[in-house]
Enzyme design. Structure first.
Site, short mmCIF file in Angstrom:
data_model
loop_
_atom_site.label_atom_id
_atom_site.label_comp_id
_atom_site.label_asym_id
_atom_site.label_seq_id
_atom_site.Cartn_x
_atom_site.Cartn_y
_atom_site.Cartn_z
N ASP A 8 0.88 -1.16 0.00
CA ASP A 8 0.00 0.00 0.00
C ASP A 8 0.93 1.23 0.00
OD1 ASP A 8 -2.38 1.57 0.51
OD2 ASP A 8 -1.69 1.72 2.57
N LEU A 9 0.43 2.38 -0.39
CA LEU A 9 1.30 3.57 -0.46
C LEU A 9 1.19 4.42 0.83
CD1 LEU A 9 3.21 5.34 -2.21
CD2 LEU A 9 1.18 6.42 -3.17
N ASP A 10 0.03 5.07 0.97
CA ASP A 10 -0.15 5.98 2.10
C ASP A 10 -0.16 5.20 3.42
OD1 ASP A 10 -0.87 8.08 3.75
OD2 ASP A 10 -2.99 7.94 3.28
N THR A 16 1.34 10.27 3.31
CA THR A 16 0.64 11.29 2.53
C THR A 16 -0.65 11.72 3.25
OG1 THR A 16 -0.06 9.45 1.16
CG2 THR A 16 1.48 10.98 0.17
N LYS A 44 -8.66 7.40 5.69
CA LYS A 44 -7.46 6.65 5.32
C LYS A 44 -7.81 5.41 4.50
CE LYS A 44 -4.32 8.37 8.79
NZ LYS A 44 -3.50 8.12 9.98
N GLY A 45 -7.18 5.27 3.34
CA GLY A 45 -7.40 4.11 2.48
C GLY A 45 -8.70 4.17 1.68
N ARG A 48 -11.17 8.87 -3.24
CA ARG A 48 -11.41 10.32 -3.19
C ARG A 48 -12.90 10.65 -3.08
NH1 ARG A 48 -8.89 13.25 -8.16
NH2 ARG A 48 -7.21 11.84 -7.55
N SER A 113 -2.37 0.70 -4.50
CA SER A 113 -2.88 1.89 -3.81
C SER A 113 -4.20 2.36 -4.40
CB SER A 113 -1.83 3.00 -3.93
OG SER A 113 -2.37 4.24 -3.55
N ALA A 114 -5.02 2.98 -3.55
CA ALA A 114 -6.28 3.57 -4.02
C ALA A 114 -6.04 4.91 -4.70
CB ALA A 114 -7.22 3.76 -2.83
N SER A 115 -4.85 5.47 -4.53
CA SER A 115 -4.60 6.83 -5.00
C SER A 115 -4.43 6.94 -6.51
CB SER A 115 -3.35 7.40 -4.33
OG SER A 115 -3.09 8.69 -4.85
N ASN A 117 -2.94 9.49 -7.62
CA ASN A 117 -1.73 10.31 -7.70
C ASN A 117 -0.48 9.49 -7.39
OD1 ASN A 117 -2.88 13.09 -8.09
ND2 ASN A 117 -3.96 12.51 -6.24
N LYS A 144 -10.82 -1.14 -1.76
CA LYS A 144 -10.57 -2.06 -0.65
C LYS A 144 -11.74 -1.90 0.33
CE LYS A 144 -5.67 -0.88 -1.14
NZ LYS A 144 -4.53 -0.15 -0.55
N GLU A 168 0.07 -3.43 4.63
CA GLU A 168 -1.09 -2.53 4.71
C GLU A 168 -1.20 -1.85 6.07
OE1 GLU A 168 -3.71 -0.94 3.80
OE2 GLU A 168 -3.91 -1.52 1.72
N ASP A 169 -1.66 -0.59 6.06
CA ASP A 169 -1.88 0.11 7.34
C ASP A 169 -3.37 0.27 7.67
OD1 ASP A 169 -2.29 2.06 5.28
OD2 ASP A 169 -2.21 3.60 6.82
P1 B16 Z 1 -6.26 10.24 -4.37
P2 B16 Z 1 -3.60 4.29 -0.17
C1 B16 Z 1 -5.33 6.32 -0.31
O1 B16 Z 1 -4.03 5.82 -0.47
C2 B16 Z 1 -5.38 7.28 0.88
O2 B16 Z 1 -5.12 6.56 2.08
C3 B16 Z 1 -6.75 7.92 0.97
O3 B16 Z 1 -6.80 8.81 2.06
C4 B16 Z 1 -7.05 8.64 -0.35
O4 B16 Z 1 -8.35 9.21 -0.31
C5 B16 Z 1 -6.94 7.63 -1.49
O5 B16 Z 1 -5.65 7.06 -1.50
C6 B16 Z 1 -7.23 8.28 -2.85
O6 B16 Z 1 -6.21 9.20 -3.14
O7 B16 Z 1 -7.22 11.33 -4.02
O8 B16 Z 1 -4.83 10.69 -4.49
O9 B16 Z 1 -6.70 9.47 -5.59
O10 B16 Z 1 -3.55 4.12 1.32
O11 B16 Z 1 -4.58 3.36 -0.85
O12 B16 Z 1 -2.22 4.22 -0.80
MG MG Z 2 -2.81 3.13 3.41
#
Ligand code: B16
Ligand code: MG
Length: 215
Positions: A8-10, A16, A44-45, A48, A113-115, A117, A144, A168-169
């Site tokens: 996982d990233l964040d 982040t 968290k996780g 958006r 990651s869900a992000s 970015n 997730k 994973e956190d």
């Molecule tokens: P973005 P992860 C997640 O990252 C964050 O924990 C979560 O707070 C955020 O809303 C999500 O990514 C989406 O991010 O707005 O950059 O697309 O923990 O899955 O690495």
């Molecule tokens: Mg995370």
């Protein structure tokens, strides 16, 4: 035998969450209410759009889907303005070293990651080359605890899920890993991550011996 590690990233590779927090707080202020650090824990996780739903619920605000799209975009602009200033030394302790150790030992690495970015963040942290595969919010449709993100990672690496370990956190992330049929190392609070096979404070506590001992 462990053949791949998926991260996982964040909260695992980088913190982040603090940038997400100030970006959401700025948006809440623009909408006329306060958003606390405790509120931020709920995001968290979470994707958006789902995060925005939670924020609007906290503020007691009801809006049209088009207005939601506009606000999600606005929050992301705030967030991107912070992450594009990140420095390579913001990688969490031990993460770069453990990724290198995996690759040296012939263990494949993937980001899950869900992000949306994630690529920008990996580039800022100078970590792009340490991942064989990156699966992020631009490749997935299910959040997730759905296992999609990790199953796509294993598929791209051509490794059977039974030979994968996820780091994973978030509780939903641990559930996603288990639903994918993978082993999971939880990073953070043992009382929250009860279902993980091993729980550590951070990747600085991880090594290949511990990885191979995971049952
Ligand atoms: P973005 P992860 C997640 O990252 C964050 O924990 C979560 O707070 C955020 O809303 C999500 O990514 C989406 O991010 O707005 O950059 O697309 O923990 O899955 O690495
Ligand atoms: Mg995370």
């Amino acid at each position: 035998m462990i053949k791949a590690c998926l991260f996982d990233l964040d909260g695992v590779i980088v913190d982040t969450a603090k940038y997400h927090y100030i970006a959401w707080k700025k948006l809440a202020k623009e909408l006329g209410f306060d958003f606390s650090e405790t509120d931020n824990e709920r995001l968290k996780g979470v994707s958006r759009m789902a995060s925005l739903d939670i924020l609007l619920e906290i503020g007691g605000i009801s809006i049209t889907p088009a207005e939601k799209e506009r606000l999600a975009h606005q929050k992301n602009e705030h967030y991107v303005s912070f992450i594009t200033q990140m420095q390579a030394d913001e990688v969490l302790p031990g993460a770069r070293e453990f990724l290198k150790a995996c690759r040296k030992a012939g263990i494949a690495t993937a980001l899950g990651s869900a992000s949306k970015n994630a690529m920008t963040i990996l580039e800022r942290l100078e970590l792009t080359d340490l991942f064989d595969v990156v699966v992020d919010g631009t490749h997935t449709t299910k959040a997730k605890p759905d296992p999609e993100v990790f199953l796509k990672g294993a598929e791209a690496l051509k490794v059977n899920p039974a030979h994968c370990v996820v780091f994973e956190d978030a509780e939903a992330g641990v559930e996603a890993a288990l639903a994918a049929g993978m082993k999971c190392v939880g990073i953070g609070h043992p009382e929250i991550l009860t279902k993980a096979h091993l729980i550590i404070d951070g990747l600085h506590q991880m090594d290949l011996q511990k990885l191979n001992n995971i049952q």
